[in-house]
Enzyme design. Structure first.
Site, PDB file in Angstrom:
ATOM      1  N   LYS A 128      62.903  63.884  49.091  1.00 56.94           N
ATOM      2  CA  LYS A 128      62.461  62.574  48.602  1.00 56.94           C
ATOM      3  C   LYS A 128      61.845  61.805  49.757  1.00 56.94           C
ATOM      4  O   LYS A 128      62.306  61.907  50.894  1.00 56.94           O
ATOM      5  CB  LYS A 128      63.668  61.807  48.055  1.00 56.94           C
ATOM      6  CG  LYS A 128      63.325  60.487  47.392  1.00 56.94           C
ATOM      7  CD  LYS A 128      62.733  60.704  46.024  1.00 56.94           C
ATOM      8  CE  LYS A 128      62.548  59.378  45.273  1.00 56.94           C
ATOM      9  NZ  LYS A 128      61.473  58.542  45.824  1.00 56.94           N
ATOM     10  N   ASN A 160      55.650  55.660  35.699  1.00 58.61           N
ATOM     11  CA  ASN A 160      56.826  55.302  36.480  1.00 58.61           C
ATOM     12  C   ASN A 160      56.525  54.160  37.436  1.00 58.61           C
ATOM     13  O   ASN A 160      55.389  53.975  37.879  1.00 58.61           O
ATOM     14  CB  ASN A 160      57.351  56.510  37.258  1.00 58.61           C
ATOM     15  CG  ASN A 160      56.654  56.705  38.589  1.00 58.61           C
ATOM     16  OD1 ASN A 160      57.061  56.138  39.610  1.00 58.61           O
ATOM     17  ND2 ASN A 160      55.579  57.491  38.599  1.00 58.61           N
ATOM     18  N   LEU A 196      60.589  53.597  45.199  1.00 59.78           N
ATOM     19  CA  LEU A 196      61.082  54.375  46.342  1.00 59.78           C
ATOM     20  C   LEU A 196      62.608  54.414  46.471  1.00 59.78           C
ATOM     21  O   LEU A 196      63.152  54.189  47.549  1.00 59.78           O
ATOM     22  CB  LEU A 196      60.487  53.841  47.652  1.00 59.78           C
ATOM     23  CG  LEU A 196      59.185  54.478  48.122  1.00 59.78           C
ATOM     24  CD1 LEU A 196      58.722  53.811  49.417  1.00 59.78           C
ATOM     25  CD2 LEU A 196      59.352  55.980  48.350  1.00 59.78           C
ATOM     26  N   CYS A 224      52.168  54.761  48.177  1.00 57.14           N
ATOM     27  CA  CYS A 224      53.280  54.347  47.321  1.00 57.14           C
ATOM     28  C   CYS A 224      52.813  53.204  46.425  1.00 57.14           C
ATOM     29  O   CYS A 224      52.861  52.042  46.829  1.00 57.14           O
ATOM     30  CB  CYS A 224      54.466  53.899  48.173  1.00 57.14           C
ATOM     31  SG  CYS A 224      55.201  55.240  49.101  1.00 57.14           S
ATOM     32  N   ASN A 241      48.699  61.443  44.713  1.00 64.50           N
ATOM     33  CA  ASN A 241      49.838  60.750  44.137  1.00 64.50           C
ATOM     34  C   ASN A 241      49.447  60.283  42.738  1.00 64.50           C
ATOM     35  O   ASN A 241      48.319  60.499  42.290  1.00 64.50           O
ATOM     36  CB  ASN A 241      50.227  59.557  45.030  1.00 64.50           C
ATOM     37  CG  ASN A 241      51.702  59.180  44.880  1.00 64.50           C
ATOM     38  OD1 ASN A 241      52.318  59.432  43.853  1.00 64.50           O
ATOM     39  ND2 ASN A 241      52.247  58.578  45.909  1.00 64.50           N
TER      40      ASN A 241
END
Length: 315
Positions: A46, A70, A74, A133, A196
C-alpha cells in the site's frame, strides 16, 4: 514449445508480468501474504505515508457496472509497517524478488522523508513514488504540477540510489505527454506506472437521486473498464517518448488476457491490476496468465518480447 511469460524488469527476472495495483490487496500483512501465495509475478505494498492514516469516511469505494469509483484518502499503516514486512520477507526468502514498496507523501518534504527511510534501510527491491493521489481532499496531484514534479525528482535523486519508479495520473493532451516525458527523461528512473485512476469522476444512484460515495460530495477516482482506452493511450504515449532504460508498468482496465496483451503491445513491461482484483480476488492472476498464454500460442509468439511495444499504426 510452450510460450513463456517471463519478463526482465530492473535487472530481475519475473515469472510473469502481473502485479496488484497499490491500494488493492496490500493494506495488511495478511493481504500481502495472500499476494505472495498468488500466481502474480510480483506484488506491491500500500502507498505509505510517514504514519498510519485512517483515510476518508465510508462509503469510499463502490463497484459500479463498468468498474469502480473511490475516494479512499490514502488509508495505510505507515512506512515502518510495510518496510518491516518487506525486510522480513527479504530475510526469510533471500532467493525471491522482494516486493515493491510504494510511498505517497502529502508533499515534497514528506516524500523526501519517506525515501530517505528506504534509502537508509536494507531494502534491496524497487520503490514506487506515487505522484498521483487524486482522492485526498485539499491536496492536488503532484504530477499535474510539472514544475513541482521536476523539483521533487531533482531533490530525490540527490540522495536516492535504489531503483525508483513513479506512478502517474492520466494525461490527455499531446503537449502534456511531451512536457512530462521531457522532465522524466532527465532522471535515472527505473519505470513509470501509467495510470492511476481517472480523478474526480461522479457516479449517481438514480433510485436514491444521490452520489454513491461520501467523501468530496461523491467525486472520486474512476477505475476498471471505463479507463482502459485512456490507460493504453498513456502507456503508448510514454513508451514512445521515454528513454529506453525507463520501463513502463501498465495499469488500468485489465480484466482479461486480451486486456493484458493490449497493454504489452502498447509497450508495457509489467502490469498492475486494481478494480478487477478487488472484485475477483487473487485467483485472477492464474486466470489472466492462462488467457495470455493462449493468445501467445494462437499468434505463434514464444515470449512477450516478440510483440511488446510493436503496435501498428495505419499507413
Amino acid at each position: 514449445m510452450k510460450p513463456s511469460l517471463e519478463v526482465e524488469f530492473c535487472g530481475r527476472l519475473y515469472e510473469n508480468p502481473l502485479m496488484n495495483a497499490s491500494g488493492v490487496c496490500c493494506m495488511t500483512t495478511d493481504d500481502l501474504d495472500s499476494m505472495a501465495r498468488s500466481r502474480s509475478g510480483a506484488f506491491i505494498t500500500k502507498s505509505a505515508t510517514s504514519t498510519d492514516r485512517a483515510g476518508n469516511p465510508e462509503p469510499r469505494y463502490v463497484t459500479v457496472p463498468l468498474g469502480s469509483i473511490n475516494s479512499m484518502g490514502l488509508p495505510n499503516k505507515g512506512i515502518e509497517y510495510y518496510l518491516n514486512y518487506v525486510l522480513d520477507r527479504q530475510k526469510r526468502f533471500p532467493s525471491e524478488n522482494p516486493p515493491f514498496m510504494s510511498v505517497a507523501g502529502m508533499g515534497i518534504d514528506e516524500n523526501i522523508k519517506l525515501l530517505n527511510i528506504i534509502q537508509d534501510s536494507e531494502f534491496s527491491g524497487i520503490t514506487e513514488l506515487n505522484l498521483s493521489c487524486p482522492n485526498v481532499p485539499g491536496k492536488p496531484q503532484v504530477a499535474y504540477d510539472f514544475e513541482l514534479t521536476d523539483r521533487t525528482l531533482k531533490s530525490v535523486f540527490q540522495f536516492f540510489t535504489k531503483p525508483l519508479g513513479v506512478k502517474l495520473p492520466p494525461f490527455f493532451d499531446f503537449a502534456h505527454f511531451d512536457d512530462m516525458a521531457s522532465i522524466l527523461n532527465k532522471y535515472p528512473l527505473a519505470y513509470v506506472n501509467c495510470i492511476n485512476s481517472v480523478g474526480n469522476g461522479l457516479y449517481i444512484d438514480v433510485e436514491k437521486e444521490s452520489v454513491v460515495i461520501k467523501p468530496k460530495d461523491g467525486f472520486g477516482g474512476i477505475g476498471g473498464e471505463y479507463i482502459k482506452p485512456t490507460a493504453l493511450a498513456n502507456v503508448r504515449a510514454f513508451y514512445t517518448r521515454l528513454n529506453e532504460n525507463i520501463k513502463i508498468i501498465g495499469t488500468g482496465g485489465i480484466r482479461t488476457g486480451q486486456d493484458a496483451f493490449e497493454h504489452l503491445l502498447c509497450g508495457a513491461t509489467m502490469l498492475q491490476i486494481g478494480t478487477e482484483l478487488q472484485n475477483e480476488g487473487t485467483g485472477i492472476f492464474e486466470r489472466i496468465n492462462t488467457e495470455l498464454l493462449q493468445i501467445l500460442e494462437q499468434k505463434g509468439y514464444q515470449s512477450i518480447e516478440d510483440f511488446r511495444g510493436k503496435l501498428h499504426s495505419i499507413t
